[in-house]
Structures are given as structure tokens and as C-alpha cells.
Design a protein around this motif. Structure first.
Motif: not given
Length: 319
Positions: A211-219, A246-248
Motif C-alpha cells: 500500500d503506497l499511500q499507507g506507507l506515505l502516511e506513516v513515513l 522510500v515508499a516507491r
């Protein structure tokens, strides 16, 4: 071979021969004293070196010197043992600094699966955290020894001076300089254990689902990701900076591999971490630094030579 090019196979036999195996009964005063302080001495060596394999070798070297001492003439056995362990660790740290110049890719400390009491001890868990251990890597060997002995273990300046062969006045100056250096680089905003676990859980869910968006929200926007493959497994040659990159990288790498991935919570160096299994085999361990509920540092250890201490718990202590 260990993480710095040292032979590893002899350690267990050496420890058993020296009576240091945990299953042996300690009968003579020298062995009793060493075994009583062994966890402390290992913690000192590990914090100075960032390598459990090298810390074990340092303890063996300290033992060989300890057995030559007239124990009855030692008034403070703990202080004496810390002193000889520090000296051996300093010698090894200086040689490791040179060897790490040829290390392939980024270097990360060797992660340890730690006991629950380590996580419960805030002072201890911070002192062995991956984030702080990386900061300690930027100190000179003597600065690191002084900082570790003073800040983590609360050892007096006179005792430290004897361990590092400096005057107490010089140790005062070194400690001050090292403290300023570390404070400028260590995490500034402490989080609770619950906040750290929440960030890890959010990261784990996003990781498992790609989940790219999920990673962006926690990073955090300025998150830094470092991976260590040691030239054995693939890893990024340099740190990756920025939440988007990092997420990508994470999602792209997992999608490219397209293999079954299992992510399990664990506790490494006293802090929440993740163990990643690919096709049922351990691929690596991810430790993290959390500030203000978001992840500011990701430390992915893939080098298999550094994963030997996450199958069983390692006892650590500051006392």
C-alpha cells in the motif's frame, strides 16, 4: 567469517573451554566473577562495537587476561573487568574502523533479539537502539568508549581514565565533546512504546499489502532508509531519503520480486522491529526510528552474517 572478516567457528569451543558456557557450573573465583558480570561486559563491548560477533571475541580476549590476574588482590572486580573489556574493545574498534572502509555498501549494527526486560528499561533500550548505535559510529574510538562508559553505564571519570589510558581531565573534555556530538544527532522527540508500536503496525500493514499511500502516511517527509546486505544480498549502496522515494522503493522492490512475503513483529535492540520472511526464509530485519508518531529512520539488515543473534534472545544489562 563474521561481519568484519573474522573467523567465527571457534567461539563456542573457546567459551566452553574457558568455562564460560552458560550450562557449565562456575566453581573457581575467577570464573564465578566473570560469569557474574558477563552480560554487563557483553553489553559494554557490543555498544562500543555494534557487532555481537566481535563483542564475543572481545569477551574471550578479556577472559584470557582475567585468568592471569590474582583475583584475591582485586578490590573491585566489576571495575577491573570493565576496564580490560574496554581496552580490548578499543583495540578491536580501531581495527574495525579500517576494515569497514572496504565494507560493501552501507554498514548497520548487528541486530539482537532482546529479552522483555531490555524493552522495559527505557535507558537500556535507548542506549542499544539502532538509531543511537548509528550515531555512535560517527565518534572516534576513544570518544565512543568514553561516551558509552559514562552515559550508558554511569562509570566515574577516574575509572574511565584508567580504562582508556587518559587523564581524568582529558576524559572530562572527551565526554563533553562526545555528548554534544551525540545530542545534535540523536532523536529529539521521544515517543511512548505504544506510539512506536502503532507506527510499526501501520508500516507492517502497508508493507504486507504493498500500500503506497499507507506507507506515505506513516513515513516522515524526511525519512531515511538504510539497507545493509554486506555484498552478500542486494541492498541500496547509499541511504534513500524522502517519504516518496522510500515508499516507491519498498513497494517497487516487493512487486518486482513477486514472492510470498511474511512480516512478523519482533523486538530488536529493545525496540519494536519487523522480521521479513520471503518464501518462508528469513530475509532480514527492519528496525526503525520513530519521532512524533511517524517513522524517520528505517534500518534494514539483510546481511545473513548479521542475523545470527535474532533466533534466540540476548541478555543485556547496564549494571
Amino acid at each position: 567469517m563474521d561481519t568484519t572478516g573474522e573467523p567465527r567457528g571457534r567461539r563456542k569451543a573457546d567459551n566452553e573451554a574457558a568455562g564460560l558456557d552458560s550450562g557449565n557450573d562456575a566453581t573457581d573465583p575467577a570464573t564465578e566473577a566473570f560469569v557474574a558480570h558477563r552480560n554487563l561486559l557483553f553489553t559494554v563491548a557490543y555498544e562500543m562495537l555494534g557487532s555481537a560477533a566481535d563483542a564475543e571475541d572481545v569477551l574471550q580476549e578479556a577472559w584470557l587476561r582475567w585468568v592471569k590476574v590474582d583475583v584475591g588482590q582485586v578490590s573491585d572486580q566489576r571495575a577491573y573487568l570493565v576496564r580490560i573489556t574496554t581496552r580490548q574493545a578499543l583495540n578491536r574498534l580501531r581495527s574495525m574502523k579500517r576494515r569497514r572502509e572496504s565494507y560493501v555498501g552501507s554498514w548497520l549494527p548487528e541486530p539482537l533479539l532482546t529479552t522483555p526486560d531490555v524493552a522495559a528499561d527505557v535507558e537500556l533500550s535507548e542506549s542499544v537502539s539502532m538509531a543511537l548505535m548509528l550515531v555512535l559510529e560517527t565518534l572516534t574510538p576513544t570518544e565512543r568508549a568514553v561516551f558509552v562508559l559514562r552515559e550508558a553505564f554511569g562509570i566515574g571519570y577516574d575509572e574511565i581514565a584508567a580504562a582508556v589510558d587518559k587523564t581524568p581531565a582529558a576524559v572530562h573534555q572527551i565526554a563533553h565533546r562526545a555528548r554534544l556530538h551525540v545530542e545534535a544527532r540523536r532523536p529529539r522527540r521521544a515517543v511512548t512504546a505504544r506510539q512506536a508500536e502503532a507506527a510499526l503496525e501501520a508500516f507492517r500493514r502497508a508493507l504486507e499489502t504493498r500500500d503506497l499511500q499507507g506507507l506515505l502516511e506513516v513515513l516522515a517527509p524526511d525519512v531515511v532508509a538504510i539497507s545493509d546486505g554486506g555484498g552478500i544480498k542486494q541492498a541500496t549502496p547509499r541511504p534513500i531519503i524522502g517519504a516518496g522515494k522510500v515508499a516507491r522503493f519498498i513497494v517497487g522492490g516487493l512487486t518486482k520480486n513477486d514472492v510470498p512475503l511474511t512480516v512478523e513483529p519482533t523486538v530488536v535492540n529493545g525496540s519494536p522491529a519487523l522480521a521479513l520472511h520471503v518464501d518462508g526464509e528469513l530475509d532480514g530485519v527492519i528496525a526503525m526510528r520513530v519521532e512524533d508518531t511517524r517513522i524517520t529512520g528505517l534500518y534494514y539488515v539483510r546481511n545473513p552474517q548479521k542475523l545470527t543473534h535474532i533466533e534466540s534472545e540476548t541478555p543485556l544489562t547496564l549494571r
